[in-house]
Design a protein around this motif. Sequence first.
Motif, PDB file in Angstrom:
ATOM      1  N   THR A 160       0.813  -1.221   0.000  1.00  0.00           N
ATOM      2  CA  THR A 160       0.000   0.000   0.000  1.00  0.00           C
ATOM      3  C   THR A 160       0.846   1.270   0.000  1.00  0.00           C
ATOM      4  O   THR A 160       0.535   2.247  -0.694  1.00  0.00           O
ATOM      5  N   PHE A 161       1.941   1.278   0.745  1.00  0.00           N
ATOM      6  CA  PHE A 161       2.781   2.472   0.835  1.00  0.00           C
ATOM      7  C   PHE A 161       3.328   2.883  -0.529  1.00  0.00           C
ATOM      8  O   PHE A 161       3.452   4.073  -0.827  1.00  0.00           O
ATOM      9  N   SER A 162       3.632   1.915  -1.353  1.00  0.00           N
ATOM     10  CA  SER A 162       4.208   2.223  -2.667  1.00  0.00           C
ATOM     11  C   SER A 162       3.158   2.724  -3.651  1.00  0.00           C
ATOM     12  O   SER A 162       3.497   3.281  -4.691  1.00  0.00           O
ATOM     13  N   MET A 163       1.885   2.540  -3.334  1.00  0.00           N
ATOM     14  CA  MET A 163       0.805   2.967  -4.240  1.00  0.00           C
ATOM     15  C   MET A 163       0.242   4.329  -3.869  1.00  0.00           C
ATOM     16  O   MET A 163      -0.621   4.856  -4.563  1.00  0.00           O
ATOM     17  N   LEU A 164       0.710   4.903  -2.777  1.00  0.00           N
ATOM     18  CA  LEU A 164       0.166   6.167  -2.296  1.00  0.00           C
ATOM     19  C   LEU A 164       0.876   7.345  -2.949  1.00  0.00           C
ATOM     20  O   LEU A 164       2.100   7.343  -3.126  1.00  0.00           O
ATOM     21  N   ARG A 165       0.108   8.346  -3.292  1.00  0.00           N
ATOM     22  CA  ARG A 165       0.648   9.584  -3.859  1.00  0.00           C
ATOM     23  C   ARG A 165       1.461  10.339  -2.815  1.00  0.00           C
ATOM     24  O   ARG A 165       1.196  10.224  -1.606  1.00  0.00           O
ATOM     25  N   LYS A 166       2.432  11.108  -3.243  1.00  0.00           N
ATOM     26  CA  LYS A 166       3.143  11.989  -2.317  1.00  0.00           C
ATOM     27  C   LYS A 166       2.128  12.913  -1.632  1.00  0.00           C
ATOM     28  O   LYS A 166       1.282  13.510  -2.294  1.00  0.00           O
ATOM     29  N   GLY A 167       2.230  13.017  -0.313  1.00  0.00           N
ATOM     30  CA  GLY A 167       1.299  13.847   0.438  1.00  0.00           C
ATOM     31  C   GLY A 167      -0.053  13.193   0.639  1.00  0.00           C
ATOM     32  O   GLY A 167      -0.972  13.827   1.169  1.00  0.00           O
ATOM     33  N   GLY A 168      -0.185  11.937   0.228  1.00  0.00           N
ATOM     34  CA  GLY A 168      -1.465  11.246   0.341  1.00  0.00           C
ATOM     35  C   GLY A 168      -1.755  10.753   1.752  1.00  0.00           C
ATOM     36  O   GLY A 168      -0.935  10.882   2.667  1.00  0.00           O
ATOM     37  N   GLN A 169      -2.947  10.201   1.894  1.00  0.00           N
ATOM     38  CA  GLN A 169      -3.378   9.705   3.195  1.00  0.00           C
ATOM     39  C   GLN A 169      -3.871   8.269   3.069  1.00  0.00           C
ATOM     40  O   GLN A 169      -4.503   7.912   2.074  1.00  0.00           O
ATOM     41  N   MET A 170      -3.602   7.471   4.086  1.00  0.00           N
ATOM     42  CA  MET A 170      -4.096   6.104   4.094  1.00  0.00           C
ATOM     43  C   MET A 170      -4.585   5.743   5.493  1.00  0.00           C
ATOM     44  O   MET A 170      -4.089   6.248   6.496  1.00  0.00           O
ATOM     45  N   THR A 171      -5.592   4.878   5.526  1.00  0.00           N
ATOM     46  CA  THR A 171      -6.131   4.392   6.789  1.00  0.00           C
ATOM     47  C   THR A 171      -6.091   2.871   6.787  1.00  0.00           C
ATOM     48  O   THR A 171      -6.495   2.233   5.804  1.00  0.00           O
ATOM     49  N   LEU A 172      -5.604   2.305   7.866  1.00  0.00           N
ATOM     50  CA  LEU A 172      -5.603   0.854   8.025  1.00  0.00           C
ATOM     51  C   LEU A 172      -6.816   0.442   8.845  1.00  0.00           C
ATOM     52  O   LEU A 172      -6.986   0.881   9.983  1.00  0.00           O
ATOM     53  N   VAL A 173      -7.654  -0.397   8.242  1.00  0.00           N
ATOM     54  CA  VAL A 173      -8.852  -0.904   8.905  1.00  0.00           C
ATOM     55  C   VAL A 173      -8.742  -2.412   9.138  1.00  0.00           C
ATOM     56  O   VAL A 173      -9.114  -2.921  10.196  1.00  0.00           O
ATOM     57  N   GLY A 174      -8.241  -3.137   8.127  1.00  0.00           N
ATOM     58  CA  GLY A 174      -8.051  -4.570   8.267  1.00  0.00           C
ATOM     59  C   GLY A 174      -7.023  -4.888   9.343  1.00  0.00           C
ATOM     60  O   GLY A 174      -6.232  -4.029   9.748  1.00  0.00           O
ATOM     61  N   LEU A 175      -7.039  -6.131   9.807  1.00  0.00           N
ATOM     62  CA  LEU A 175      -6.194  -6.526  10.936  1.00  0.00           C
ATOM     63  C   LEU A 175      -5.096  -7.494  10.475  1.00  0.00           C
ATOM     64  O   LEU A 175      -5.320  -8.708  10.420  1.00  0.00           O
ATOM     65  N   PRO A 176      -3.908  -6.993  10.154  1.00  0.00           N
ATOM     66  CA  PRO A 176      -2.813  -7.881   9.752  1.00  0.00           C
ATOM     67  C   PRO A 176      -2.410  -8.803  10.909  1.00  0.00           C
ATOM     68  O   PRO A 176      -2.366  -8.375  12.062  1.00  0.00           O
ATOM     69  N   LYS A 177      -2.123 -10.033  10.576  1.00  0.00           N
ATOM     70  CA  LYS A 177      -1.751 -11.011  11.601  1.00  0.00           C
ATOM     71  C   LYS A 177      -0.286 -11.411  11.490  1.00  0.00           C
ATOM     72  O   LYS A 177       0.172 -12.322  12.180  1.00  0.00           O
ATOM     73  N   GLU A 178       0.443 -10.729  10.611  1.00  0.00           N
ATOM     74  CA  GLU A 178       1.876 -10.982  10.428  1.00  0.00           C
ATOM     75  C   GLU A 178       2.610  -9.645  10.460  1.00  0.00           C
ATOM     76  O   GLU A 178       2.010  -8.589  10.249  1.00  0.00           O
TER      77      GLU A 178
END
Length: 355
Positions: free
Chosen positions: A259-277
Amino acid sequence: MAAPTTTMKALVKTKEGKSFEYLDVPIPEPSGDEVLIKVDAVSVCGSDINLYTWNQVAQVIASIPFTPGHECAGTVVKCGPDVKGVAVGARVGVENHYYCGECYQCQHDTKAICKNMGQFGHGKKTPYGGCSEYTIVPAKYLYQLTRNIDADEIAMLEPLGVAHNAVERLEVAGENVLVIGCGPVGLLVLMVAKALGANRVVSADIDQSRLDMAKSFGADVIVNTKDKNLKEFVMEFTNGDGMGRICECSGASSMVNLTFSMLRKGGQMTLVGLPKEPLHVENVLQDVVFKALTLKTIHGRQIYHTWVETEKLVADGKIDVKKVITSRFPMSRYEDAFKALFEGKDCKIVLYPSQ
């Protein structure tokens, strides 16, 4: 409006292991600031699946014994002697994050992430949950409905609130939004994003049937990541800039890393899912530091701001939460309901405890 009998049916987790027990138990008596509600509907959450199987996640989020079911709609039938502001007959939803009111978070208006949080339906500071004909809830954790929506819609305000909290924090108005994961919350995130003014919403998943649901719910573009490289698609879709807003709802660690590599410079992201690793970002400087990105996470809803906003969206017809409900069962058939979820036949299931 009193409870007509002295016993009721309830699902109860009394020991470690698979499933719940379907028992006759006494109808509890409210004391102090407690309220007895008749449960009209309870929707099944992904965490309930963890509780059913009693996996490692369940052992972290729950304490035996307890009655499951935290996405709950009910009607007040009796109030304890210290209850104020809640009347018999009131239609209510349950805020399942039982905040203490005293810790730093509670004192700074972030009750949803209370340091000492209990949790309805998980055995955390209360044995009660929504998978019972009647349940006990302290009055301060009840949201009283002000609009005319039905029991299924009230129960769905809880997961809709998670989606709303995530999207509202992303500031999506006028932005293109990528939603990764088309489970129930991912689908609700899609609908909230459209309702809050997102430009184009792209939904991504590996399940074509869920993607078809997303398309029917308003997704502008769907991407099956079994067939397409999501990063390549995003870069082509955005002329190499990356997405301005991303909401990660799959919980797949590999996808969160990407996900980090797909975000625009200055963009925003929210994590909702629960990674287990563990998470791993390959190019920290390029994909995190130099992007000056904003990463947000959520846990639950903003109490009670989110409830007010989601009730409006549903009552005003801007979001149809019933679209996400694919099956309804009497609670006596709870095994059939969970079987359907395990087999991937359903998206969201609602149970009716009195049936």
